[in-house]
Scaffold this motif. Structure first.
Motif, short mmCIF file in Angstrom:
data_model
loop_
_atom_site.label_atom_id
_atom_site.label_comp_id
_atom_site.label_asym_id
_atom_site.label_seq_id
_atom_site.Cartn_x
_atom_site.Cartn_y
_atom_site.Cartn_z
N PRO A 40 23.51 -19.98 -12.85
CA PRO A 40 23.60 -20.80 -14.07
C PRO A 40 22.69 -22.03 -14.07
CG PRO A 40 25.78 -20.03 -13.46
CD PRO A 40 24.86 -19.62 -12.35
N VAL A 41 22.50 -22.67 -12.90
CA VAL A 41 21.60 -23.81 -12.82
C VAL A 41 20.17 -23.39 -13.19
CG1 VAL A 41 20.59 -25.55 -11.29
CG2 VAL A 41 23.02 -25.00 -11.12
N GLY A 42 19.73 -22.28 -12.61
CA GLY A 42 18.39 -21.79 -12.91
C GLY A 42 18.21 -21.43 -14.37
N LYS A 43 19.20 -20.81 -14.96
CA LYS A 43 19.10 -20.44 -16.37
C LYS A 43 18.96 -21.67 -17.25
CE LYS A 43 21.69 -16.09 -16.07
NZ LYS A 43 22.85 -15.32 -16.55
N ARG A 44 19.71 -22.73 -16.92
CA ARG A 44 19.60 -23.95 -17.72
C ARG A 44 18.26 -24.64 -17.50
NH1 ARG A 44 25.11 -24.50 -16.12
NH2 ARG A 44 24.59 -26.11 -14.59
N LEU A 45 17.81 -24.68 -16.26
CA LEU A 45 16.53 -25.31 -15.97
C LEU A 45 15.38 -24.61 -16.70
CD1 LEU A 45 16.82 -26.05 -12.15
CD2 LEU A 45 16.64 -27.74 -13.97
N PHE A 46 15.41 -23.28 -16.70
CA PHE A 46 14.31 -22.51 -17.27
C PHE A 46 14.54 -22.15 -18.74
CE2 PHE A 46 13.89 -21.11 -12.65
CZ PHE A 46 13.00 -22.12 -12.37
N ARG A 47 15.66 -22.59 -19.28
CA ARG A 47 15.98 -22.37 -20.70
C ARG A 47 15.89 -20.87 -21.03
NH1 ARG A 47 13.15 -27.48 -23.92
NH2 ARG A 47 14.41 -29.10 -22.90
N THR A 48 16.64 -20.10 -20.31
CA THR A 48 16.64 -18.66 -20.53
C THR A 48 18.04 -18.10 -20.37
OG1 THR A 48 15.67 -16.54 -19.80
CG2 THR A 48 16.11 -18.19 -18.09
N ASP A 49 18.31 -17.02 -21.08
CA ASP A 49 19.56 -16.28 -20.89
C ASP A 49 19.36 -15.10 -19.95
OD1 ASP A 49 21.07 -17.90 -22.63
OD2 ASP A 49 20.34 -16.80 -24.39
N ASP A 50 18.13 -14.87 -19.53
CA ASP A 50 17.85 -13.77 -18.60
C ASP A 50 18.47 -14.06 -17.24
OD1 ASP A 50 16.37 -12.50 -20.55
OD2 ASP A 50 14.46 -13.34 -19.86
N ASP A 51 18.78 -13.01 -16.53
CA ASP A 51 19.38 -13.15 -15.21
C ASP A 51 18.35 -13.33 -14.11
OD1 ASP A 51 21.99 -12.88 -16.19
OD2 ASP A 51 21.89 -10.68 -16.08
N TYR A 52 17.07 -13.29 -14.45
CA TYR A 52 16.02 -13.36 -13.42
C TYR A 52 14.71 -13.83 -14.03
CZ TYR A 52 15.02 -8.89 -15.64
OH TYR A 52 14.77 -7.93 -16.57
N VAL A 53 13.81 -14.24 -13.16
CA VAL A 53 12.41 -14.47 -13.50
C VAL A 53 11.56 -13.70 -12.50
CG1 VAL A 53 12.69 -16.74 -14.59
CG2 VAL A 53 12.35 -16.59 -12.11
N HIS A 54 10.31 -13.47 -12.84
CA HIS A 54 9.37 -12.84 -11.91
C HIS A 54 8.30 -13.86 -11.54
CE1 HIS A 54 11.03 -9.00 -13.58
NE2 HIS A 54 10.93 -8.68 -12.30
N LEU A 55 8.05 -13.99 -10.23
CA LEU A 55 7.08 -14.95 -9.73
C LEU A 55 6.31 -14.37 -8.55
CD1 LEU A 55 9.45 -18.05 -9.80
CD2 LEU A 55 7.51 -17.68 -11.33
N HIS A 56 5.12 -14.92 -8.33
CA HIS A 56 4.30 -14.47 -7.20
C HIS A 56 4.72 -15.19 -5.92
CE1 HIS A 56 1.73 -11.84 -9.37
NE2 HIS A 56 1.13 -12.77 -10.08
N GLN A 57 4.90 -14.41 -4.86
CA GLN A 57 5.32 -14.94 -3.56
C GLN A 57 4.23 -14.74 -2.52
OE1 GLN A 57 8.31 -16.39 -3.27
NE2 GLN A 57 9.60 -15.53 -4.89
N MET A 58 4.22 -15.63 -1.51
CA MET A 58 3.24 -15.51 -0.42
C MET A 58 3.80 -16.25 0.80
SD MET A 58 0.26 -14.05 0.04
CE MET A 58 -0.02 -13.80 -1.72
N HIS A 59 4.89 -15.72 1.40
CA HIS A 59 5.50 -16.46 2.50
C HIS A 59 6.28 -15.54 3.43
CE1 HIS A 59 9.82 -16.53 1.11
NE2 HIS A 59 9.22 -16.11 0.02
N GLN A 60 6.36 -15.98 4.67
CA GLN A 60 7.24 -15.39 5.68
C GLN A 60 8.35 -16.37 6.04
OE1 GLN A 60 5.68 -15.00 9.72
NE2 GLN A 60 6.48 -12.90 9.83
N ASP A 61 7.99 -17.66 6.12
CA ASP A 61 8.99 -18.70 6.40
C ASP A 61 9.89 -18.93 5.19
OD1 ASP A 61 7.76 -19.01 8.83
OD2 ASP A 61 6.60 -20.77 8.22
#
Length: 298
Positions: free
Chosen positions: A171-192
């Motif tokens: 719920p915090v993420g949804k409010r921050l990103f102003r979306t009703d979607d349950d997810y976002v898609h983003l590019h990742q580049m990490h092991q840590d």
């Protein structure tokens, strides 16, 4: 092309803050970007000479779409001494109210002298610059959480999270990103990864009693995809400004370095590099945070 010089120029849109305010009375966010890595030559030719320049353009685009529009000024500092950089002084942040730390090939849990010096600077700013808003991407996310006492280490499986990834929102993420979607898609580049979010106890006096530290999302690989403290901290493990070419090149570089050994996983991740992602949505949310909007998160 914007005129920018390393370590001493504020990035503007060709005018001073006073000039722009006189023209359109647009609020302006003054952001200091601490660059903890450099782009490869191909990315420099195509996107900008530094990660600070690339992020400036990304946030400027988000600011133009804000209602009402927000301007962005970016003072960028390259901080790795052995590569010609320098950790800025506390006094260099006078007049800035937003700080963003970039991603890096370095380990945020490492004890390189410049990393320890950077953490001391961050502690000083956190304690003595109460209006400063802190943000970080990948390495930046991890070093800020480490500064607050969180543990940063490689994933238990030593696997990498690469390319286009699904991040589940709470719920915090949804409010921050102003979306009703349950997810976002983003590019990742990490092991840590950050193992657990910081706490009042782990921060050893940097967080007041009762401070709420919230995780805004998670993925299958990484439990803590970003941390939010109202009016103070907003981080993201994923790279909001990466595009297809940057993803492919970063994977290639890490394979050449021997950091990524699973060739099949790397090749499959590279094939996702051109998929649409929500980096602009994340930039817009961080910009609102810098502007003290916080979007109703309680």
């Amino acid at each position: 092309m914007l005129l920018q010089q390393r370590n001493d120029e504020i990035t503007t849109n060709g005018a001073t803050q006073d000039q722009r305010n006189a023209d359109d009375d647009k609020p302006v966010i003054r952001m200091m970007v601490l660059e903890t890595d450099e782009p490869d030559d191909e990315t420099k030719e195509r996107k900008g000479e530094s990660f600070g320049e690339i992020l400036h353009e990304h946030f400027a685009a988000a600011g133009a779409k804000h209602d009402p529009p927000l301007g962005i000024e970016t003072d960028r500092r390259f901080v790795i001494p052995e590569k010609g950089g320098k950790i800025p002084k506390y006094e260099d942040f006078e007049g800035c109210h937003a700080l963003l730390i970039t991603g890096s090939v370095y380990d945020a849990h490492g004890d390189d002298p410049w990393i320890l010096e950077l953490m001391e600077l961050l502690r000083e700013l956190w304690k003595n610059h109460p209006k400063m808003h802190f943000s970080g991407v990948c390495f930046g996310h991890q070093i800020l959480c480490r500064m607050l006492g969180a543990t940063v280490r490689p994933s238990p499986s030593n696997e990498w999270e690469l390319g286009h990834s699904r991040v589940e929102l709470n719920p915090v993420g949804k409010r921050l990103f102003r979306t009703d979607d349950d997810y976002v898609h983003l590019h990742q580049m990490h092991q840590d990864q950050v193992v657990e979010p910081p706490t009042v106890g782990s921060a050893k006096g940097l967080l007041e009693k009762g401070t709420e530290v919230e995780v805004w999302g998670h993925s299958e690989h990484t439990k803590v995809q970003g941390v939010f403290i109202r009016g103070k901290l907003f981080t993201t493990q994923a790279h909001l400004a990466f595009d297809k070419g940057m993803v492919e090149k970063q994977i290639e570089m890490r394979m050449d370095m021997g950091s990524i050994e699973d060739t099949q996983h790397a090749n499959e991740a590279a094939e996702t590099a051109d998929m649409e992602h929500d980096g602009e949505r994340v930039a817009a949310a961080i910009l609102r945070f810098f502007h003290d909007e916080d979007d109703g998160v309680e």
